[in-house]
Design a protein around this motif. Sequence first.
Motif: not given
Lengths: 113, 110
Positions: A48, A45, A40-43, B36, A109, A37, A91, B43, A104-106, B34, B89, B100-102, A101-102
């Motif tokens: 997997q 992938l 300013g952006q989404g995660p 979030y 960075r 991540q 992440l 996270g 997530f860990g913290p 979904q 999100l 995912w969206g931003a 559902t996923q």
Amino acid sequence: EAGVAQSPRYKIIEKRQSVAFWCNPISGHATLYWYQQILGQGPKLLIQFQNNGVVDDSQLPKDRFSAERLKGVDSTLKIQPAKLEDSAVYLCATQTGRQETQYFGPGTRLLVL
Amino acid sequence: SQKIEQNSEALNIQEGKTATLTCNYTNYSPAYLQWYRQDPGRGPVFLLLIRENEKEKRKERLKVTFDTTLKQSLFHITASQPADSATYLCASDSNYQLIWGAGTKLIIKP
């Protein structure tokens, strides 16, 4: 139940160095994801796993990134050598086989100088 | 290519009002969406899931809608509180994964 654990939380390295991240999933969660991540952006992938097998690593830069999930539990993600553009939060997320559902860990960075 | 978009500008809302966030998808038809919540340094945390055959889903002060004609999901927080300030999100299924969206940053002012 305990959540997803990740370490380290923060890492600063110089470009061309190597770094490794560790993830311990929620007990019994067969599916494990590594995401990148950027601020300013989404995660996004990276890879997997289903148990200890790779389901999808199509977006993993395999010339520098590698990941493994030994025994279908803990997982490590490695970058070697790191580039400036690898600066991001990494992440780890896990999932049971029966839910969408996923969890997530913290995150870790990473700052590459 | 499959794309999911959220308003990148921060949304400022007065405490007590309803906050509405938008998620639009293009070039595919997800089976579910979904939502979030992500706080700084943490996270994402799952909030709600809505399937394509559901028009609306509620959980306490949260409500999600799914409009397959508009290719859009709306996320509402009623009676908003400063503690609701976070980045939200949107994610949708695609080939057994999530895209995912931003995210949209929501700021609730006292």
